[in-house]
Design an enzyme around this catalytic site. Structure first.
Site, PDB file in Angstrom:
ATOM      1  N   LYS A  89      62.061 -29.210 -38.715  1.00 40.18           N
ATOM      2  CA  LYS A  89      61.257 -28.484 -39.606  1.00 40.18           C
ATOM      3  C   LYS A  89      61.875 -28.495 -41.035  1.00 40.18           C
ATOM      4  O   LYS A  89      63.218 -28.561 -41.287  1.00 40.18           O
ATOM      5  CB  LYS A  89      61.015 -27.049 -39.135  1.00 40.18           C
ATOM      6  CG  LYS A  89      59.567 -26.490 -39.733  1.00 40.18           C
ATOM      7  CD  LYS A  89      58.369 -26.648 -39.079  1.00 40.18           C
ATOM      8  CE  LYS A  89      57.500 -25.767 -39.837  1.00 40.18           C
ATOM      9  NZ  LYS A  89      56.032 -26.094 -38.806  1.00 40.18           N
ATOM     10  N   GLY A 189      40.135 -14.532 -37.706  1.00 33.51           N
ATOM     11  CA  GLY A 189      40.382 -15.610 -38.631  1.00 33.51           C
ATOM     12  C   GLY A 189      39.638 -16.700 -38.520  1.00 33.51           C
ATOM     13  O   GLY A 189      39.698 -17.655 -37.644  1.00 33.51           O
ATOM     14  N   VAL A 190      38.785 -17.344 -39.541  1.00 36.73           N
ATOM     15  CA  VAL A 190      37.933 -18.243 -39.637  1.00 36.73           C
ATOM     16  C   VAL A 190      38.285 -19.206 -40.816  1.00 36.73           C
ATOM     17  O   VAL A 190      37.370 -19.706 -41.347  1.00 36.73           O
ATOM     18  CB  VAL A 190      36.563 -17.899 -39.528  1.00 36.73           C
ATOM     19  CG1 VAL A 190      36.135 -17.109 -38.046  1.00 36.73           C
ATOM     20  CG2 VAL A 190      35.944 -16.920 -40.385  1.00 36.73           C
ATOM     21  N   GLY A 191      39.663 -19.705 -40.757  1.00 34.69           N
ATOM     22  CA  GLY A 191      39.882 -20.607 -41.898  1.00 34.69           C
ATOM     23  C   GLY A 191      39.716 -22.039 -41.214  1.00 34.69           C
ATOM     24  O   GLY A 191      38.774 -22.071 -40.713  1.00 34.69           O
ATOM     25  N   VAL A 193      41.290 -23.516 -38.993  1.00 36.29           N
ATOM     26  CA  VAL A 193      41.208 -23.779 -37.538  1.00 36.29           C
ATOM     27  C   VAL A 193      40.161 -22.984 -36.779  1.00 36.29           C
ATOM     28  O   VAL A 193      39.259 -23.457 -36.016  1.00 36.29           O
ATOM     29  CB  VAL A 193      42.680 -23.248 -36.590  1.00 36.29           C
ATOM     30  CG1 VAL A 193      42.439 -23.414 -35.225  1.00 36.29           C
ATOM     31  CG2 VAL A 193      43.741 -24.261 -37.377  1.00 36.29           C
ATOM     32  N   GLY A 194      39.774 -21.768 -37.182  1.00 36.42           N
ATOM     33  CA  GLY A 194      39.007 -20.867 -36.639  1.00 36.42           C
ATOM     34  C   GLY A 194      37.422 -21.156 -36.831  1.00 36.42           C
ATOM     35  O   GLY A 194      36.798 -21.202 -35.793  1.00 36.42           O
ATOM     36  N   HIS A 195      37.208 -21.620 -37.939  1.00 33.27           N
ATOM     37  CA  HIS A 195      35.946 -22.167 -37.915  1.00 33.27           C
ATOM     38  C   HIS A 195      35.533 -23.418 -37.388  1.00 33.27           C
ATOM     39  O   HIS A 195      34.337 -23.351 -36.743  1.00 33.27           O
ATOM     40  CB  HIS A 195      35.549 -22.249 -39.587  1.00 33.27           C
ATOM     41  CG  HIS A 195      35.589 -23.632 -40.155  1.00 33.27           C
ATOM     42  ND1 HIS A 195      36.575 -24.044 -40.641  1.00 33.27           N
ATOM     43  CD2 HIS A 195      34.678 -24.628 -40.081  1.00 33.27           C
ATOM     44  CE1 HIS A 195      36.500 -25.434 -40.880  1.00 33.27           C
ATOM     45  NE2 HIS A 195      35.115 -25.641 -40.777  1.00 33.27           N
TER      46      HIS A 195
HETATM   47  N1  LIG Z   1      46.203 -25.910 -39.402  1.00 35.25           N
HETATM   48  C1  LIG Z   1      46.643 -26.469 -38.318  1.00 35.25           C
HETATM   49  O1  LIG Z   1      46.693 -27.707 -38.023  1.00 35.25           O
HETATM   50  C2  LIG Z   1      47.484 -25.626 -37.463  1.00 35.25           C
HETATM   51  C3  LIG Z   1      48.249 -26.223 -36.449  1.00 35.25           C
HETATM   52  C4  LIG Z   1      48.872 -25.289 -35.789  1.00 35.25           C
HETATM   53  C5  LIG Z   1      48.753 -23.621 -35.862  1.00 35.25           C
HETATM   54  N2  LIG Z   1      48.307 -23.518 -36.783  1.00 35.25           N
HETATM   55  C6  LIG Z   1      48.175 -22.160 -37.124  1.00 35.25           C
HETATM   56  O2  LIG Z   1      46.829 -21.380 -37.053  1.00 35.25           O
HETATM   57  C7  LIG Z   1      46.455 -20.282 -37.939  1.00 35.25           C
HETATM   58  C8  LIG Z   1      45.794 -20.614 -38.907  1.00 35.25           C
HETATM   59  O3  LIG Z   1      45.711 -21.737 -39.567  1.00 35.25           O
HETATM   60  P1  LIG Z   1      44.598 -22.387 -40.607  1.00 35.25           P
HETATM   61  O4  LIG Z   1      45.148 -23.651 -40.861  1.00 35.25           O
HETATM   62  O5  LIG Z   1      43.322 -22.150 -40.014  1.00 35.25           O
HETATM   63  O6  LIG Z   1      45.079 -21.516 -41.961  1.00 35.25           O
HETATM   64  P2  LIG Z   1      43.710 -20.835 -42.995  1.00 35.25           P
HETATM   65  O7  LIG Z   1      44.852 -20.417 -44.175  1.00 35.25           O
HETATM   66  O8  LIG Z   1      42.913 -21.873 -43.380  1.00 35.25           O
HETATM   67  O9  LIG Z   1      43.115 -19.868 -42.112  1.00 35.25           O
HETATM   68  C9  LIG Z   1      43.620 -18.555 -42.011  1.00 35.25           C
HETATM   69  C10 LIG Z   1      42.404 -17.596 -42.054  1.00 35.25           C
HETATM   70  O10 LIG Z   1      42.857 -16.398 -41.580  1.00 35.25           O
HETATM   71  C11 LIG Z   1      42.367 -15.387 -42.541  1.00 35.25           C
HETATM   72  N3  LIG Z   1      43.145 -14.125 -42.499  1.00 35.25           N
HETATM   73  C12 LIG Z   1      44.380 -13.783 -42.989  1.00 35.25           C
HETATM   74  N4  LIG Z   1      44.746 -12.553 -42.652  1.00 35.25           N
HETATM   75  C13 LIG Z   1      43.695 -12.068 -41.859  1.00 35.25           C
HETATM   76  C14 LIG Z   1      43.489 -11.027 -41.024  1.00 35.25           C
HETATM   77  N5  LIG Z   1      44.532  -9.885 -41.229  1.00 35.25           N
HETATM   78  N6  LIG Z   1      42.543 -10.563 -40.462  1.00 35.25           N
HETATM   79  C15 LIG Z   1      41.804 -11.530 -40.236  1.00 35.25           C
HETATM   80  N7  LIG Z   1      41.602 -12.653 -40.847  1.00 35.25           N
HETATM   81  C16 LIG Z   1      42.735 -12.931 -41.727  1.00 35.25           C
HETATM   82  C17 LIG Z   1      42.148 -15.896 -43.905  1.00 35.25           C
HETATM   83  O11 LIG Z   1      41.346 -15.355 -44.820  1.00 35.25           O
HETATM   84  C18 LIG Z   1      41.864 -17.584 -43.479  1.00 35.25           C
HETATM   85  O12 LIG Z   1      40.514 -17.588 -43.508  1.00 35.25           O
HETATM   86  C19 LIG Z   1      48.151 -20.166 -38.506  1.00 35.25           C
HETATM   87  O13 LIG Z   1      48.763 -19.273 -37.912  1.00 35.25           O
HETATM   88  C20 LIG Z   1      48.617 -21.505 -38.655  1.00 35.25           C
HETATM   89  O14 LIG Z   1      50.190 -21.481 -38.552  1.00 35.25           O
HETATM   90  C21 LIG Z   1      47.539 -24.373 -37.910  1.00 35.25           C
END
Ligand SMILES: NC(=O)c1ccc[n+]([C@@H]2O[C@H](COP(=O)([O-])OP(=O)(O)OC[C@H]3O[C@@H](n4cnc5c(N)ncnc54)[C@H](O)[C@@H]3O)[C@@H](O)[C@H]2O)c1
Length: 367
Positions: A89, A189-191, A193-195
């Site tokens: 990392k 969290g529907v960013g 990954v979530g969405h």
């Molecule tokens: N993107 C990837 O490929 C990937 C891979 C492995 C792990 N992850 C992990 O998955 C998680 C999400 O990643 P992502 O890429 O979707 O990030 P992202 O920033 O796109 O989405 C995160 C979402 O969480 C919301 N959020 C923040 N604080 C919050 C709270 N207190 N309550 C509710 N919602 C909240 C944000 O508004 C955002 O919509 C992170 O922990 C990341 O480390 C992501």
């Protein structure tokens, strides 16, 4: 004289994370403002791979602690993802909104290149595929580039798909059927990954309850799936009548209070470092809640970018991410057999693969 039969130094302190790392490199380029640390935890299974986090750490000590933890976690994640990759990392100290420049990213790329392939980089918090395209102008050891440049693009596609596979395995283990049809799943969290996870859940016939601090993120899901239920926050979500809790926002979602309140029987989500502190995995097990270890079920993203090393092929990467289903089931079985929480069983399986497969490199190849 060197005693060739002497014992090597053994680290006896489990807390001294740094002593267990193969290599830690401090990189600096004053003119561009680059101040980075690359940590290679191990290369037992192959070159190390892990993303570059661009973050305004308070000081170098905080950045070092983070990169040491993150690189170790990548070794475990890559091992259980079945990849021929070790754990690494990098962190760049600074504010990505103001400190990022072509010169800085290219200077960083030259340091990555100087490691001769012992470390492959990728995106993480604060870095994007477009940044990796720039880093790749100075280094051949870069993944997560844009699709236009031969890269794997947005890793959240297979991260969400892999979390869904892990959830299917948890459903199989708990209910005896791998479908989420008719189950209520709470997504925090529907960013990125979530969405995407919600797309899979809705397609499978699950009911979805969600929360997010961003109104925009909530609206995006509502437009696609008007039937979802929205609640205010984690407190309301974890107290709701849900079968599965899927933390997909920030780390540390599972603290003592949340675990005590949780009504779900399964926890399976995409967020990294979900357990707020050691011991939470046992609290979950004691309450009869099945926890699918975060780094196992969210490894679809690293599987996606790792595929780029061989020339990216989405079908091949997706097939590998599908195996997260089997791996998760295997962890639940090992946990039951050993009488330990799944998080402990996962660590043991990862350590076993690193040790057993890593050992065969000691076989002399004869050239
Ligand atoms: N993107 C990837 O490929 C990937 C891979 C492995 C792990 N992850 C992990 O998955 C998680 C999400 O990643 P992502 O890429 O979707 O990030 P992202 O920033 O796109 O989405 C995160 C979402 O969480 C919301 N959020 C923040 N604080 C919050 C709270 N207190 N309550 C509710 N919602 C909240 C944000 O508004 C955002 O919509 C992170 O922990 C990341 O480390 C992501």
């Amino acid at each position: 004289m060197t005693d060739v039969f002497g014992l090597s130094h053994k680290d006896t302190s489990p807390a001294s994370g740094q002593a267990k790392h193969e290599q830690v490199i401090f990189c600096s380029d004053e003119r561009s403002g680059l101040h980075a640390i690359i940590a290679i935890y191990n290369t037992a299974l192959g070159p190390s791979l892990g993303g570059t986090r661009f973050y305004p750490y308070e000081n170098e000590q905080a950045a070092l602690a983070d990169v040491l933890n993150l690189s170790r976690a990548m070794a475990y994640k890559n091992a259980l993802a079945g990849l021929d990759l070790g754990g690494g990392k990098a962190v760049i100290i600074g504010d990505p909104a103001t400190g990022k420049s072509e010169a800085l990213l290219r200077a960083y790329g030259r340091f990555v290149q100087s490691l001769g392939g012992r470390y492959f980089t990728a995106c993480d918090v604060g870095t994007y595929s477009e940044d990796m395209d720039i880093v790749a102008r100075e280094s051949s050891y870069v993944t997560g580039r844009t699709v236009a440049n031969g890269g794997a693009g947005d890793s959240s596609i297979l991260t969400a798909y892999g979390v869904f596979q892990g959830m299917r395995a948890a459903a199989e283990h708990t209910y005896g059927a791998s479908s989420l049809r008719g189950r209520r799943v709470g997504v925090e969290g529907v960013g990125k990954v979530g969405h995407r996870l919600i797309d899979h859940l809705v397609e499978d016939g699950a009911e979805v309850v969600l929360c997010d601090v961003s109104e925009q993120a909530v609206e995006r899901v509502r437009r696609r799936h008007p039937q979802v239920e929205v609640v205010a926050d984690r407190l309301e979500l974890t107290g709701a009548d849900i079968d599965v809790y899927a933390p997909c926002a920030l780390g540390g979602a599972l603290d003592d209070d949340t675990v005590a309140r949780l009504r779900a029987t399964i926890v399976c989500g995409g967020a990294n470092n979900q357990l707020a502190h050691p011991g939470v995995e046992k609290e979950l097990a004691d309450r009869g809640i099945l926890y699918a270890p975060d780094y196992v079920v969210n490894s679809g993203g690293v599987i996606q970018v790792a595929d780029e090393i061989h020339g990216f092929n989405m079908d091949r990467a997706r097939a590998k991410a599908t195996q997260i289903y089997d791996t998760t089931l295997k962890i639940f079985a090992a946990a039951a057999e050993d009488g330990v929480p799944p998080a402990v069983a996962a660590d043991r399986l990862a350590e076993r693969r690193m040790s057993e497969v890593g050992r065969i490199r000691g076989i002399w190849l004869g050239h």
